[in-house]
Design a protein around this motif. Sequence first.
Motif, PDB file in Angstrom:
ATOM      1  N   GLU A  71       4.554 -18.086   3.912  1.00 12.36           N
ATOM      2  CA  GLU A  71       3.191 -18.529   4.214  1.00 12.36           C
ATOM      3  C   GLU A  71       2.121 -17.588   3.684  1.00 12.36           C
ATOM      4  O   GLU A  71       1.165 -18.031   3.088  1.00 12.36           O
ATOM      5  CB  GLU A  71       2.963 -18.755   5.712  1.00 12.36           C
ATOM      6  N   MET A  72       2.270 -16.292   3.945  1.00 12.33           N
ATOM      7  CA  MET A  72       1.297 -15.302   3.487  1.00 12.33           C
ATOM      8  C   MET A  72       2.003 -13.958   3.424  1.00 12.33           C
ATOM      9  O   MET A  72       2.639 -13.552   4.388  1.00 12.33           O
ATOM     10  CB  MET A  72       0.119 -15.230   4.466  1.00 12.33           C
ATOM     11  N   ASP A  73       1.882 -13.271   2.291  1.00  8.62           N
ATOM     12  CA  ASP A  73       2.575 -11.976   2.184  1.00  8.62           C
ATOM     13  C   ASP A  73       1.852 -10.899   2.991  1.00  8.62           C
ATOM     14  O   ASP A  73       0.751 -11.103   3.498  1.00  8.62           O
ATOM     15  CB  ASP A  73       2.768 -11.561   0.726  1.00  8.62           C
ATOM     16  N   GLY A  74       2.502  -9.750   3.126  1.00  8.62           N
ATOM     17  CA  GLY A  74       1.959  -8.660   3.926  1.00  8.62           C
ATOM     18  C   GLY A  74       0.656  -8.103   3.401  1.00  8.62           C
ATOM     19  O   GLY A  74      -0.206  -7.688   4.183  1.00  8.62           O
ATOM     20  N   PHE A  75       0.482  -8.087   2.081  1.00 14.41           N
ATOM     21  CA  PHE A  75      -0.766  -7.590   1.507  1.00 14.41           C
ATOM     22  C   PHE A  75      -1.963  -8.419   1.976  1.00 14.41           C
ATOM     23  O   PHE A  75      -2.982  -7.884   2.398  1.00 14.41           O
ATOM     24  CB  PHE A  75      -0.709  -7.612  -0.031  1.00 14.41           C
ATOM     25  N   GLU A  76      -1.820  -9.727   1.902  1.00  8.81           N
ATOM     26  CA  GLU A  76      -2.906 -10.620   2.303  1.00  8.81           C
ATOM     27  C   GLU A  76      -3.140 -10.575   3.817  1.00  8.81           C
ATOM     28  O   GLU A  76      -4.278 -10.585   4.284  1.00  8.81           O
ATOM     29  CB  GLU A  76      -2.611 -12.054   1.845  1.00  8.81           C
ATOM     30  N   ALA A  77      -2.050 -10.518   4.573  1.00 11.69           N
ATOM     31  CA  ALA A  77      -2.171 -10.444   6.035  1.00 11.69           C
ATOM     32  C   ALA A  77      -2.930  -9.183   6.450  1.00 11.69           C
ATOM     33  O   ALA A  77      -3.792  -9.233   7.331  1.00 11.69           O
ATOM     34  CB  ALA A  77      -0.784 -10.482   6.683  1.00 11.69           C
ATOM     35  N   VAL A  78      -2.625  -8.065   5.810  1.00  9.56           N
ATOM     36  CA  VAL A  78      -3.303  -6.813   6.153  1.00  9.56           C
ATOM     37  C   VAL A  78      -4.790  -6.884   5.799  1.00  9.56           C
ATOM     38  O   VAL A  78      -5.631  -6.398   6.553  1.00  9.56           O
ATOM     39  CB  VAL A  78      -2.606  -5.606   5.478  1.00  9.56           C
ATOM     40  N   LYS A  79      -5.124  -7.493   4.677  1.00  6.09           N
ATOM     41  CA  LYS A  79      -6.543  -7.652   4.329  1.00  6.09           C
ATOM     42  C   LYS A  79      -7.281  -8.395   5.443  1.00  6.09           C
ATOM     43  O   LYS A  79      -8.396  -8.029   5.807  1.00  6.09           O
ATOM     44  CB  LYS A  79      -6.686  -8.418   3.012  1.00  6.09           C
ATOM     45  N   ASN A  80      -6.649  -9.435   5.971  1.00  2.00           N
ATOM     46  CA  ASN A  80      -7.262 -10.208   7.051  1.00  2.00           C
ATOM     47  C   ASN A  80      -7.360  -9.410   8.341  1.00  2.00           C
ATOM     48  O   ASN A  80      -8.364  -9.482   9.046  1.00  2.00           O
ATOM     49  CB  ASN A  80      -6.483 -11.507   7.280  1.00  2.00           C
ATOM     50  N   ILE A  81      -6.334  -8.642   8.665  1.00  2.00           N
ATOM     51  CA  ILE A  81      -6.363  -7.814   9.881  1.00  2.00           C
ATOM     52  C   ILE A  81      -7.418  -6.722   9.748  1.00  2.00           C
ATOM     53  O   ILE A  81      -8.133  -6.421  10.711  1.00  2.00           O
ATOM     54  CB  ILE A  81      -4.962  -7.243  10.187  1.00  2.00           C
ATOM     55  N   ARG A  82      -7.554  -6.142   8.559  1.00  2.00           N
ATOM     56  CA  ARG A  82      -8.553  -5.081   8.355  1.00  2.00           C
ATOM     57  C   ARG A  82      -9.981  -5.612   8.509  1.00  2.00           C
ATOM     58  O   ARG A  82     -10.888  -4.841   8.830  1.00  2.00           O
ATOM     59  CB  ARG A  82      -8.369  -4.409   6.993  1.00  2.00           C
ATOM     60  N   LYS A  83     -10.198  -6.883   8.315  1.00  2.00           N
ATOM     61  CA  LYS A  83     -11.532  -7.458   8.572  1.00  2.00           C
ATOM     62  C   LYS A  83     -11.851  -7.392  10.059  1.00  2.00           C
ATOM     63  O   LYS A  83     -13.012  -7.317  10.443  1.00  2.00           O
ATOM     64  CB  LYS A  83     -11.583  -8.909   8.096  1.00  2.00           C
ATOM     65  N   LEU A  84     -10.800  -7.395  10.888  1.00  2.00           N
ATOM     66  CA  LEU A  84     -10.962  -7.346  12.338  1.00  2.00           C
ATOM     67  C   LEU A  84     -10.926  -5.920  12.879  1.00  2.00           C
ATOM     68  O   LEU A  84     -11.532  -5.624  13.900  1.00  2.00           O
ATOM     69  CB  LEU A  84      -9.842  -8.153  13.019  1.00  2.00           C
ATOM     70  N   ASP A  85     -10.169  -5.051  12.205  1.00  2.00           N
ATOM     71  CA  ASP A  85      -9.938  -3.703  12.732  1.00  2.00           C
ATOM     72  C   ASP A  85      -9.638  -2.751  11.580  1.00  2.00           C
ATOM     73  O   ASP A  85      -8.629  -2.885  10.896  1.00  2.00           O
ATOM     74  CB  ASP A  85      -8.753  -3.732  13.702  1.00  2.00           C
ATOM     75  N   LYS A  86     -10.515  -1.789  11.382  1.00  2.00           N
ATOM     76  CA  LYS A  86     -10.340  -0.799  10.311  1.00  2.00           C
ATOM     77  C   LYS A  86      -9.490   0.396  10.747  1.00  2.00           C
ATOM     78  O   LYS A  86      -9.097   1.206   9.926  1.00  2.00           O
ATOM     79  CB  LYS A  86     -11.701  -0.276   9.842  1.00  2.00           C
ATOM     80  N   VAL A  87      -9.202   0.508  12.048  1.00  2.00           N
ATOM     81  CA  VAL A  87      -8.588   1.718  12.590  1.00  2.00           C
ATOM     82  C   VAL A  87      -7.095   1.582  12.902  1.00  2.00           C
ATOM     83  O   VAL A  87      -6.345   2.541  12.774  1.00  2.00           O
ATOM     84  CB  VAL A  87      -9.353   2.172  13.860  1.00  2.00           C
ATOM     85  N   VAL A  88      -6.644   0.395  13.306  1.00  2.00           N
ATOM     86  CA  VAL A  88      -5.250   0.232  13.718  1.00  2.00           C
ATOM     87  C   VAL A  88      -4.312   0.748  12.618  1.00  2.00           C
ATOM     88  O   VAL A  88      -4.576   0.573  11.428  1.00  2.00           O
ATOM     89  CB  VAL A  88      -4.929  -1.248  14.076  1.00  2.00           C
ATOM     90  N   LYS A  89      -3.251   1.425  13.022  1.00  2.00           N
ATOM     91  CA  LYS A  89      -2.289   1.967  12.066  1.00  2.00           C
ATOM     92  C   LYS A  89      -1.381   0.842  11.578  1.00  2.00           C
ATOM     93  O   LYS A  89      -0.805   0.096  12.372  1.00  2.00           O
ATOM     94  CB  LYS A  89      -1.436   3.070  12.700  1.00  2.00           C
TER      95      LYS A  89
END
Length: 131
Positions: A71-89
């Motif tokens: 459905e969506m690779d990890g690179f794209e998923a992380v880009k979307n998560i980083r829009k929500l949170d710049k700090v989470v490890k």
Amino acid sequence: METDNPGSAPAIKKLKILLAEDDKINQKLFSYMLNDIADELLIASTGVEAINLYEEHSDIDLILMDLKMPEMDGFEAVKNIRKLDKVVKIFALSAFAPETQSEIVNGNDFNDYVSKPIRKADLLKIIGEYF
């Protein structure tokens, strides 16, 4: 860091962890390896599911993100998560060794990289560097 007994891995506070991994065997393996440090372990089988779980549980401490998922690779998923949170490890997970780990981490919003397969002690050591 403190240790519970001499010679053991560093003590890590209990973490809320999101594991984004589509392979069921790897899900079980990582669940076992994270058992000692996971206060709660959420498992996503796709990149889209990982984003949805993060939106529902924004108090996640650590995300382990497989790079190749349906459905969506990890690179794209992380880009979307980083829009929500710049700090989470967020650690990238991959069985495919890049020429250098920095190619995965740099410019892709990951804090670190974990090559599969990995030993439990090595995984806990990497996590311990952040928590």
